[in-house]
Scaffold this active site. Structure first.
Site, PDB file in Angstrom:
ATOM      1  N   HIS A  78      -6.096  -9.517  -5.945  1.00  0.00           N
ATOM      2  CA  HIS A  78      -5.372 -10.123  -4.828  1.00  0.00           C
ATOM      3  C   HIS A  78      -4.491  -9.077  -4.145  1.00  0.00           C
ATOM      4  O   HIS A  78      -3.930  -8.214  -4.814  1.00  0.00           O
ATOM      5  CB  HIS A  78      -4.473 -11.253  -5.337  1.00  0.00           C
ATOM      6  N   ASP A 128      -8.054  17.181  -9.095  1.00  0.00           N
ATOM      7  CA  ASP A 128      -8.467  17.728  -7.798  1.00  0.00           C
ATOM      8  C   ASP A 128      -7.687  18.987  -7.443  1.00  0.00           C
ATOM      9  O   ASP A 128      -8.264  19.967  -6.970  1.00  0.00           O
ATOM     10  CB  ASP A 128      -8.289  16.676  -6.703  1.00  0.00           C
TER      11      ASP A 128
END
Length: 160
Positions: A78, A128
């Site tokens: 949600h 990364d």
């Protein structure tokens, strides 16, 4: 606590759970992850000597952003008005960076997925930013440590 899966309808197809009848409560979830790497890589993170920039600052922002966007990448989550997100780092030893994410809301459903997403994306961001010097980094384990509030009650890892 129920063992029944709630994300399936009568036709056994996925659905977003209807939380409209649930009470609004304060909810907090804490998740942890870690990333292991070469000692030299972690030393350079600690000393701020990674070419791409301040790894922990960028990973912290990435974790916050990820928590806020969880509902967009996990199909049955949600959209929630999050009231607080905190990402913290700890140098566990010479090769391990621990990441803890705490997410808070006042609402009808919990924030476990937001906390787990936050620490996962923070760890991915570290990877990364450091992969040019260390491709053998390992992410994990990633786990929910605690959650409070809601119908299913509180959970604290390691407690019965």
């Amino acid at each position: 606590m129920t063992d029944q899966l709630t994300h399936f309808n009568e036709q056994n197809r996925a659905r977003m759970v209807d939380v409209s009848e649930k009470d609004v409560t304060k909810r907090v979830a804490v998740a942890e992850s870690q990333i292991s790497m070469k000692p030299e890589t972690l030393a350079r993170i600690r000393e701020g000597r990674i070419e791409k920039g301040d790894v922990l600052a960028v990973a912290q922002v990435a974790g916050v952003m990820a928590a806020k966007k969880t509902w967009e990448i996990i199909p049955m989550c949600h959209p929630l008005p999050l009231t607080g997100i905190d990402i913290q780092f700890a140098f566990e030893d010479e090769t391990t960076l621990a990441i803890t994410g705490t997410v808070k809301t006042t609402g009808k459903t919990g924030v476990e997925m937001e906390a787990l997403t936050a620490v996962s994306v923070a760890a991915l961001t570290v990877y990364d930013m450091c992969k040019a010097m260390d491709k053998e980094m390992i992410i994990g384990p990633t786990s929910l440590q605690s959650k409070t509030g809601g119908k299913s009650g509180d959970f604290h890892r390691g407690e019965k």
